[in-house]
Motif scaffolding. Structure first.
Motif, PDB file in Angstrom:
ATOM      1  N   MET A   1      40.466  34.868  56.465  1.00 24.39           N
ATOM      2  CA  MET A   1      40.068  36.258  56.250  1.00 24.39           C
ATOM      3  C   MET A   1      41.164  36.984  55.470  1.00 24.39           C
ATOM      4  N   TYR A   2      40.760  37.724  54.467  1.00 22.14           N
ATOM      5  CA  TYR A   2      41.714  38.459  53.652  1.00 22.14           C
ATOM      6  C   TYR A   2      41.804  39.904  54.136  1.00 22.14           C
ATOM      7  N   ILE A   3      43.007  40.438  54.154  1.00 19.93           N
ATOM      8  CA  ILE A   3      43.235  41.796  54.655  1.00 19.93           C
ATOM      9  C   ILE A   3      42.877  42.828  53.601  1.00 19.93           C
ATOM     10  N   ASN A   4      43.148  42.522  52.363  1.00 19.68           N
ATOM     11  CA  ASN A   4      42.784  43.412  51.265  1.00 19.68           C
ATOM     12  C   ASN A   4      42.620  42.582  49.984  1.00 19.68           C
ATOM     13  N   SER A   5      42.239  43.225  48.895  1.00 14.67           N
ATOM     14  CA  SER A   5      41.964  42.507  47.656  1.00 14.67           C
ATOM     15  C   SER A   5      43.202  41.804  47.084  1.00 14.67           C
ATOM     16  N   GLU A   6      44.372  42.423  47.255  1.00 11.67           N
ATOM     17  CA  GLU A   6      45.597  41.801  46.742  1.00 11.67           C
ATOM     18  C   GLU A   6      45.961  40.559  47.557  1.00 11.67           C
ATOM     19  N   HIS A   7      45.662  40.596  48.837  1.00 12.51           N
ATOM     20  CA  HIS A   7      45.889  39.431  49.696  1.00 12.51           C
ATOM     21  C   HIS A   7      45.036  38.260  49.203  1.00 12.51           C
ATOM     22  N   LYS A   8      43.786  38.537  48.915  1.00 10.78           N
ATOM     23  CA  LYS A   8      42.877  37.511  48.397  1.00 10.78           C
ATOM     24  C   LYS A   8      43.397  36.955  47.065  1.00 10.78           C
ATOM     25  N   LYS A   9      43.824  37.854  46.191  1.00 16.88           N
ATOM     26  CA  LYS A   9      44.352  37.452  44.890  1.00 16.88           C
ATOM     27  C   LYS A   9      45.590  36.575  45.059  1.00 16.88           C
ATOM     28  N   ALA A  10      46.447  36.951  45.997  1.00 16.09           N
ATOM     29  CA  ALA A  10      47.678  36.204  46.243  1.00 16.09           C
ATOM     30  C   ALA A  10      47.374  34.777  46.674  1.00 16.09           C
ATOM     31  N   GLN A  11      46.385  34.621  47.554  1.00 17.71           N
ATOM     32  CA  GLN A  11      46.033  33.287  48.024  1.00 17.71           C
ATOM     33  C   GLN A  11      45.407  32.451  46.916  1.00 17.71           C
ATOM     34  N   GLU A  12      44.596  33.089  46.078  1.00 16.68           N
ATOM     35  CA  GLU A  12      43.984  32.364  44.962  1.00 16.68           C
ATOM     36  C   GLU A  12      45.056  31.871  43.987  1.00 16.68           C
ATOM     37  N   LEU A  13      46.057  32.700  43.746  1.00 19.15           N
ATOM     38  CA  LEU A  13      47.158  32.305  42.864  1.00 19.15           C
ATOM     39  C   LEU A  13      47.988  31.190  43.498  1.00 19.15           C
ATOM     40  N   LEU A  14      48.110  31.233  44.815  1.00 21.87           N
ATOM     41  CA  LEU A  14      48.830  30.175  45.514  1.00 21.87           C
ATOM     42  C   LEU A  14      48.078  28.855  45.382  1.00 21.87           C
ATOM     43  N   ASP A  15      46.745  28.916  45.460  1.00 23.32           N
ATOM     44  CA  ASP A  15      45.935  27.717  45.263  1.00 23.32           C
ATOM     45  C   ASP A  15      46.217  27.086  43.898  1.00 23.32           C
ATOM     46  N   GLU A  16      46.484  27.929  42.929  1.00 26.56           N
ATOM     47  CA  GLU A  16      46.748  27.468  41.566  1.00 26.56           C
ATOM     48  C   GLU A  16      48.228  27.160  41.340  1.00 26.56           C
ATOM     49  N   GLN A  17      49.026  27.288  42.403  1.00 33.09           N
ATOM     50  CA  GLN A  17      50.472  27.040  42.358  1.00 33.09           C
ATOM     51  C   GLN A  17      51.195  27.966  41.387  1.00 33.09           C
ATOM     52  N   LYS A  18      50.662  29.152  41.194  1.00 32.06           N
ATOM     53  CA  LYS A  18      51.311  30.168  40.363  1.00 32.06           C
ATOM     54  C   LYS A  18      52.140  31.054  41.289  1.00 32.06           C
ATOM     55  N   PHE A  19      53.278  30.532  41.695  1.00 32.37           N
ATOM     56  CA  PHE A  19      54.066  31.126  42.761  1.00 32.37           C
ATOM     57  C   PHE A  19      54.564  32.538  42.460  1.00 32.37           C
ATOM     58  N   GLU A  20      55.113  32.744  41.287  1.00 31.38           N
ATOM     59  CA  GLU A  20      55.678  34.057  40.955  1.00 31.38           C
ATOM     60  C   GLU A  20      54.594  35.138  40.959  1.00 31.38           C
ATOM     61  N   LYS A  21      53.449  34.830  40.362  1.00 27.32           N
ATOM     62  CA  LYS A  21      52.352  35.795  40.331  1.00 27.32           C
ATOM     63  C   LYS A  21      51.780  36.006  41.733  1.00 27.32           C
ATOM     64  N   SER A  22      51.758  34.938  42.515  1.00 23.28           N
ATOM     65  CA  SER A  22      51.283  35.046  43.889  1.00 23.28           C
ATOM     66  C   SER A  22      52.189  35.963  44.699  1.00 23.28           C
ATOM     67  N   LEU A  23      53.490  35.850  44.484  1.00 22.37           N
ATOM     68  CA  LEU A  23      54.451  36.690  45.189  1.00 22.37           C
ATOM     69  C   LEU A  23      54.245  38.168  44.849  1.00 22.37           C
ATOM     70  N   ILE A  24      54.004  38.449  43.594  1.00 21.62           N
ATOM     71  CA  ILE A  24      53.753  39.837  43.175  1.00 21.62           C
ATOM     72  C   ILE A  24      52.532  40.393  43.908  1.00 21.62           C
ATOM     73  N   ALA A  25      51.489  39.579  43.979  1.00 22.50           N
ATOM     74  CA  ALA A  25      50.262  40.009  44.658  1.00 22.50           C
ATOM     75  C   ALA A  25      50.496  40.195  46.159  1.00 22.50           C
ATOM     76  N   PHE A  26      51.271  39.309  46.773  1.00 24.91           N
ATOM     77  CA  PHE A  26      51.586  39.454  48.198  1.00 24.91           C
ATOM     78  C   PHE A  26      52.349  40.757  48.453  1.00 24.91           C
ATOM     79  N   ASN A  27      53.288  41.072  47.576  1.00 20.47           N
ATOM     80  CA  ASN A  27      54.062  42.305  47.730  1.00 20.47           C
ATOM     81  C   ASN A  27      53.158  43.537  47.631  1.00 20.47           C
TER      82      ASN A  27
END
Length: 227
Positions: A1-27
């Motif tokens: 379950m995603y808490i908000n849209s940025e959380h969802k985006k962060a996980q999708e970027l993590l799936d793609e191993q785009k760590f730096e972009k995922s970190l930005i989205a998590f923040n």
């Protein structure tokens, strides 16, 4: 379950191993929902894959502090402690996890793995047996729930065809039955039909019971996904 849209985006970027972009989205996700334990836990896993030990611990420790009643907060930090070489700390945290949730099959299994590393073969065996028993019980229960849901569907179809269902008191639709606590009952199989993605494993191994078998394979394979 995603808490908000940025959380969802962060996980999708993590799936793609785009760590730096995922970190930005998590923040950004944490700015929308400050100190949410789920987001912190997932960002902690990201830091683990970025080999950022201190930041990983900081996120997972805060997540645990905010949600001490949830066994997987202890298991998440235990996993990270073991990953970064703190075997003793990991064992203590897994022990706390099974105290909070004695039916946590994953933590029993992981505790067994660490006991085995220390040479405590009997203790490891006890934990493995407990994990296997719990996993089997969970599988059996979910199979029964799925059977009940299937019978419910057949009953609804049959009665719909006969036009005998009362409109004032209709039967619940499949998958909408509630637990004793009033929560929606939506059973899921413990084992996936398809191999998990990188991000799914990195997220789910510390948050869900549904990847128990995949996680065991993941650990035994040296913390690498099977291709």
């Amino acid at each position: 379950m995603y808490i908000n849209s940025e959380h969802k985006k962060a996980q999708e970027l993590l799936d793609e191993q785009k760590f730096e972009k995922s970190l930005i989205a998590f923040n950004k996700a944490l700015k929308l929902d400050p100190n949410h334990p789920d987001i912190l836990s997932h960002r902690g896993v990201l830091h683990l894959h970025m080999n950022q030990k201190r930041k990983c611990f900081d996120d997972l420790e805060l997540s645990l502090e905010l949600d001490k009643g949830y066994a997987y907060r202890y298991a998440a930090l235990a996993y990270a402690r073991d990953y970064f070489g703190d075997l003793e700390g990991a064992i203590l945290l897994y022990q706390q996890a099974v105290e909070v949730d004695p039916e946590d099959a994953i933590s029993h299994n992981n505790l067994g793995l660490l006991m085995e590393k220390q040479g405590y073969q009997q203790k490891a065996k006890d934990n493995f047996e407990k994990a296997d028993k719990l996993a089997q019980i969970q599988d059996d229960m979910l199979d029964k729930l799925n059977e009940l849901e299937s019978e419910e569907e057949k009953f609804l179809v049959k009665n719909n065809d006969e036009g005998s269902i009362s409109k004032s008191n209709p039967l619940p639709k499949p998958g909408t039955m509630n637990t004793p606590k009033g929560e929606p009952l939506q059973p899921k199989k413990l084992k996936a039909d398809t191999p998990p993605t990188f991000g799914q494993v990195s997220k789910d191994l510390v948050t869900k019971k549904s990847v128990f078998k995949e996680f065991v394979s993941f650990v035994k394979n040296g913390f690498k996904l099977e291709k």
